[in-house]
Write a protein that holds these residues in place. Structure first.
Motif, mmCIF file in Angstrom:
data_model
loop_
_atom_site.group_PDB
_atom_site.id
_atom_site.type_symbol
_atom_site.label_atom_id
_atom_site.label_comp_id
_atom_site.label_asym_id
_atom_site.label_seq_id
_atom_site.Cartn_x
_atom_site.Cartn_y
_atom_site.Cartn_z
ATOM 1 N N GLY A 1 0.812 -1.311 -0.470
ATOM 2 C CA GLY A 1 -0.014 -0.300 0.143
ATOM 3 C C GLY A 1 0.967 1.278 -0.160
ATOM 4 N N ASP A 2 0.554 1.775 1.131
ATOM 5 C CA ASP A 2 1.905 2.737 0.870
ATOM 6 C C ASP A 2 2.679 3.549 1.760
ATOM 7 O OD1 ASP A 2 -0.365 4.559 -0.662
ATOM 8 O OD2 ASP A 2 -1.394 5.441 1.070
ATOM 9 N N HIS A 3 3.061 2.059 2.196
ATOM 10 C CA HIS A 3 4.380 2.058 2.665
ATOM 11 C C HIS A 3 4.945 0.897 2.351
ATOM 12 C CE1 HIS A 3 1.169 2.922 6.179
ATOM 13 N NE2 HIS A 3 1.315 3.380 6.665
ATOM 14 N N ALA A 4 6.542 1.279 2.855
ATOM 15 C CA ALA A 4 7.385 0.528 2.116
ATOM 16 C C ALA A 4 8.852 0.592 2.843
ATOM 17 C CB ALA A 4 7.919 0.641 0.074
ATOM 18 N N TYR A 5 9.848 -0.567 3.204
ATOM 19 C CA TYR A 5 10.548 -1.004 3.917
ATOM 20 C C TYR A 5 11.796 -1.336 2.851
ATOM 21 C CZ TYR A 5 10.913 -5.514 5.085
ATOM 22 O OH TYR A 5 10.475 -6.861 4.421
ATOM 23 N N PHE A 6 13.166 -0.306 3.276
ATOM 24 C CA PHE A 6 14.581 -0.619 2.722
ATOM 25 C C PHE A 6 15.605 -1.644 4.003
ATOM 26 C CE2 PHE A 6 12.760 2.836 0.300
ATOM 27 C CZ PHE A 6 12.792 2.717 -1.005
ATOM 28 N N THR A 7 16.408 -2.446 3.632
ATOM 29 C CA THR A 7 17.202 -2.669 4.850
ATOM 30 C C THR A 7 18.554 -2.685 4.275
ATOM 31 O OG1 THR A 7 15.303 -4.904 5.278
ATOM 32 C CG2 THR A 7 18.109 -5.031 5.584
ATOM 33 N N VAL A 8 19.235 -1.949 4.959
ATOM 34 C CA VAL A 8 20.234 -0.998 4.819
ATOM 35 C C VAL A 8 21.256 -1.673 5.373
ATOM 36 C CG1 VAL A 8 22.507 0.876 4.784
ATOM 37 C CG2 VAL A 8 19.580 1.150 4.075
ATOM 38 N N LEU A 9 21.965 -2.248 5.007
ATOM 39 C CA LEU A 9 24.001 -3.680 5.636
ATOM 40 C C LEU A 9 24.451 -2.516 5.698
ATOM 41 C CD1 LEU A 9 22.680 -6.935 4.363
ATOM 42 C CD2 LEU A 9 22.031 -5.993 6.276
ATOM 43 N N PRO A 10 25.082 -2.295 7.138
ATOM 44 C CA PRO A 10 26.440 -1.434 7.389
ATOM 45 C C PRO A 10 27.414 -2.559 6.776
ATOM 46 C CG PRO A 10 25.737 -1.882 9.318
ATOM 47 C CD PRO A 10 23.983 -2.780 8.141
ATOM 48 N N ARG A 11 28.717 -1.172 6.484
ATOM 49 C CA ARG A 11 29.869 -1.562 6.461
ATOM 50 C C ARG A 11 30.640 -2.521 7.400
ATOM 51 N NH1 ARG A 11 31.697 -1.776 1.351
ATOM 52 N NH2 ARG A 11 30.984 -0.132 -0.293
ATOM 53 N N GLY A 12 30.249 -1.804 8.642
ATOM 54 C CA GLY A 12 30.983 -1.925 9.993
ATOM 55 C C GLY A 12 30.026 -2.583 10.835
ATOM 56 N N GLU A 13 30.535 -2.779 12.000
ATOM 57 C CA GLU A 13 29.995 -3.359 13.325
ATOM 58 C C GLU A 13 28.384 -2.951 13.446
ATOM 59 O OE1 GLU A 13 30.723 -6.155 14.689
ATOM 60 O OE2 GLU A 13 32.423 -6.149 13.191
ATOM 61 N N ALA A 14 27.565 -3.995 14.307
ATOM 62 C CA ALA A 14 26.121 -2.838 14.497
ATOM 63 C C ALA A 14 25.830 -2.155 15.485
ATOM 64 C CB ALA A 14 25.767 -4.296 15.266
ATOM 65 N N VAL A 15 27.099 -1.482 16.010
ATOM 66 C CA VAL A 15 26.349 0.070 17.418
ATOM 67 C C VAL A 15 28.044 0.432 16.859
ATOM 68 C CG1 VAL A 15 24.495 -1.183 18.116
ATOM 69 C CG2 VAL A 15 27.276 -1.552 19.237
ATOM 70 N N ASP A 16 28.949 0.457 16.019
ATOM 71 C CA ASP A 16 30.660 1.245 15.816
ATOM 72 C C ASP A 16 29.761 2.448 15.198
ATOM 73 O OD1 ASP A 16 29.776 1.332 13.525
ATOM 74 O OD2 ASP A 16 31.366 -0.025 12.927
ATOM 75 N N GLN A 17 30.863 2.841 16.240
ATOM 76 C CA GLN A 17 30.758 5.189 15.588
ATOM 77 C C GLN A 17 30.553 5.198 13.563
ATOM 78 O OE1 GLN A 17 31.110 7.320 17.618
ATOM 79 N NE2 GLN A 17 30.995 5.786 19.313
#
Length: 757
Positions: A480-496
């Motif tokens: 519908g009017d909603h969508a989502y993207f999954t973004v995978l970072p290069r670094g660790e889960a919570v690094d700077q």
């Protein structure tokens, strides 16, 4: 003590709490029994989360994704081991599909997907021996935990040719909650008998030693009942139970030590029981009341933060402090009225030939007298004051150096590594972390709302994929009017770098409304929420502490000293937290896994708790110094007197509280270990370094100016202030003949005029 005071009429408060002591104790017994019933099962109603800001953008996005795309937010993971055949084996695939269908049929489980349905690379181990079934258990933390308890036994273990382990965030939280409750019970079994032994060593009398323990048990059981009621209204963290036990025992011991010691001191001077109780309430009772208020204010400051993890400690802390103070000021005097001189019964030290003629713990002398420097604590104070500049500079410098590691603190978020290495939920997460591609748990979800064309979605995806910290972008998944993207970072889960990526994603323009969630996004929002409200919390603590200490002393300088020295006493705790738990020193000895960061809310919690406890000891010392200064007008003698009369008492109380906190620190959950051991260190450093060395040194340097106040404030204190030995009608125990406190103490402007203040 003056003859007038010895024969003074019992005040209104004393009359109230001692008129019917048996009835008071019977009522307390009934209320405690009801509290046991009302507080039963409170741990099962608590949550193990609460680190996120409920009003944050990440929280909004999480709830919206759960509602619109349940499969995007899996909190349950079944790790399927193919047993050497490989996950692509036809027999394994058929068995795994049946397992997936069984899970999808369970009530409360939505968004079920598996490698065998989607063939997603992220759900298959790189060696092909394991794969994942992902799902979401819906509902509140409590509801999700109940669902997990119901279904986990049906899926865990051998399933045909497969071996299945249960993991995911909901399993981590549930296992953490269970371990904390088990560890808390073990800590109580350690702390209670050790506390009793230490109290017997302090008092000598087994009867006197049981009184603080009884007060602590009443406070703990009462607080559990209060927390049980609060869980009906809002979320409460299971970690708060640890604070209930620690503060319930620690503060009850502090308050009871102070009151029982003063009561025994009065009896040793020949005062009858009723007048001894009256003097005790008029002096030590007021100090206990002020101490409880300062501790409660420090803990109440956590109410300004939105995370229910922090607010839970405010609920538990305020309740246990007020209940401990109430029990010490109502039940304890009633018990002392009934016991009288029998409070000194069963002096176990007589078994070793060490019984004392006048057992008055904490005086620092054998007979309770004061010759100016007699007793170990008196001699310590005199030595420190003779070399005040040296002790002040050396002690302050040492504390600052101990705190230097905190300058390198890195804030993160709690994860499965908080659990012991043998915990099933952690084993699953470790397997995923080491054996599966991508950055498990570190992905960011971008929610899009308002609708857009395929071209607009594609343009946004391409621009996000071009950001330097992005490894891959999956999606969009549109409904519908909603969508989502999954973004995978290069670094660790919570690094700077990943935290910076969160801010970049939020700043990236789009043809539709966007909001970002994921572990790093929750951390960013939590840090922002704490940073925004930290000045307000600190301001509340400082302003109210300054006011309360001024009302107690009538001095402008002493409240400022108290706040500054208390803050300085916490440096060792913060330095040790970073050196040990962030950097990993002693991790092998203590048995935890360092993660390279500190959970964001813990320093705030530890500051509020440790600052309040430091003020607790500070009020005890300052009040006795003030009492002697009002009596004699001799500044240096007053400092020596105060340390001599309270040094042993404060040290004993600190050691007992440290024992309780160390027992809490034996927890297998790292954050609880950090909380217990860190506060134990802060308490010991405050009592044995700051109170015995830094306070007398600083008070020597400030001299008689310590007691100065401008005219308007002096008159304000004359009207509204109280202190040990004062006779002000606003005091806790009124109705004396107006002559002031015990030991011939006088208060008010007359004594200050005499000494030129």
């Amino acid at each position: 003590m003056s003859e007038v005071n010895r024969g003074s009429r019992v005040g209104g408060w004393t009359r109230f709490v001692t008129a019917r002591p048996r009835l008071s104790l019977l009522a307390a017994l009934v209320i405690t029994a009801l509290a046991v019933f009302a507080g039963s099962g409170v741990g099962d109603r608590m949550g193990s989360g609460g680190w996120e800001d409920p009003a944050a953008s990440s929280t909004y996005a999480t709830k919206a994704l759960e509602r619109e795309f349940p499969a995007s937010q899996p909190n349950l993971l079944l790790l399927v081991d193919a047993g050497g055949k490989g996950v692509d084996d036809p027999a394994v695939a058929a068995e795994a599909r049946r397992l997936t269908e069984r899970l999808a049929a369970e009530d409360g489980v939505v968004g079920v997907g598996s490698y065998w349905q989607t063939r997603a690379p992220a759900l298959r181990a790189e060696d092909g021996g394991e794969a994942l079934i992902a799902a979401r258990i819906v509902g509140t933390e409590k509801e999700a935990g109940e669902t997990l308890e119901r279904i986990a036994p049906e899926f865990r273990g051998t399933q045909g040719s497969l071996d299945v382990s249960v993991g995911g965030p909901v399993a981590v939280r549930h296992e953490m909650q269970a371990i904390i409750q088990e560890d808390l019970l073990r800590a109580e079994l350690i702390a209670l008998p050790v506390t009793l032994i230490l109290l017997v060593m302090v008092f000598g009398s087994a009867i006197a030693a049981l009184l603080p323990l009884g007060i602590g048990i009443v406070a703990i059981l009462g607080t559990n009942a209060v927390l049980r009621g609060i869980t009906e209204i809002t979320d409460v963290s299971v970690f708060a139970q640890n604070l209930t036990t620690a503060l319930g025992l620690g503060l009850a011991v502090d308050y009871a030590l102070f009151i029982v010691r003063r009561f025994r001191e009065e009896l040793a001077e020949g005062v009858d029981v009723r007048d001894a109780v009256g003097t005790t309430l008029r002096t030590a009772g007021r100090t206990v009341l002020f101490s409880a208020l300062t501790v409660a204010v420090s803990l109440a400051a956590m109410m300004v933060f939105p995370q229910y993890f922090l607010r839970s400690f405010a609920y538990a802390g305020i309740a246990v402090v007020l209940l401990a103070a109430a029990a010490a000021l109502i039940l304890l005097p009633a018990a002392l009225m009934l016991l009288g001189h029998r409070v000194n019964s069963l002096d176990l030290r007589r078994l070793f030939g060490k019984g004392r003629k006048k057992p008055v713990p904490g005086d620092g002398t054998a007979d309770g007298t004061l010759d100016g420097t007699s007793g170990g604590w008196g001699r310590t104070a005199a030595l420190v004051m003779r070399r005040a500049p040296l002790f002040a500079v050396a002690t302050a410098t040492g504390l600052v150096l101990l705190g230097l590691p905190f300058l390198g603190v890195k804030f993160g978020t709690a994860d499965d590594r908080q659990l012991p290495s043998s915990a099933e939920a952690r084993v699953v997460q470790e397997d995923i972390r080491s054996g599966f591609p991508g950055s498990p748990g570190g992905g960011l979800e971008v929610l899009g709302e308002g609708g857009a064309t395929a071209a607009e979605y594609a343009d946004y995806r391409d621009r996000v994929a071009a950001l330097p910290d992005v490894l891959r972008v999956d999606g969009p998944v549109v409904s519908g009017d909603h969508a989502y993207f999954t973004v995978l970072p290069r670094g660790e889960a919570v690094d700077q770098d990943t935290q910076r990526l969160v801010r970049e994603l939020r700043a990236e323009p789009a043809a539709f409304d966007t909001s970002v969630t994921g572990t790093a996004a929750v951390l960013v929002d939590s840090k922002d929420a704490i940073g925004d409200r930290l000045p307000l919390a600190a301001g509340i603590i400082v302003v109210v502490t300054l006011l309360l200490v001024f009302l107690l002393t009538g001095s402008v300088l002493i409240p400022i000293q108290a706040v500054a020295l208390n803050a300085l006493s916490l440096t060792a705790m913060f330095g040790a937290v970073v050196w040990v738990f962030q950097d990993g020193h002693l991790s092998g000895f203590l048995g935890f896994t360092p993660t390279g960061d500190i959970e964001t809310t813990l320093p705030v919690l530890m500051f509020c708790v440790a600052f309040g406890l430091s003020m607790d000891y500070g009020v005890f010392l300052i009040s006795r110094i003030k009492e002697e200064y009002d009596r004699s007008g001799d500044h240096e003698r007053s400092v020596i007197f105060g340390l001599q009369r309270t040094g042993g008492l404060i040290t004993a109380a600190a050691v007992i509280l440290a024992v309780v906190m160390v027992a809490i620190g034996t927890s297998r959950v790292t954050n609880t270990m950090m909380l217990g051991l860190g506060i134990a260190l802060a308490v010991v450093m405050d009592a044995m370094v700051v109170r015995s060395l830094l306070v007398p040194a600083v008070m020597k340097l400030t001299g008689r100016a310590t007691w100065w106040a401008p005219g308007p404030l002096r008159r304000f204190h004359d009207r509204f202030g109280v202190s040990e030995g004062s006779s002000h009608p606003a005091a806790l125990a009124g109705g004396t003949d107006g002559t002031g406190g015990s030991d011939g103490a006088v208060s008010g402007a007359g004594e200050r005029d005499k000494v030129g203040v």
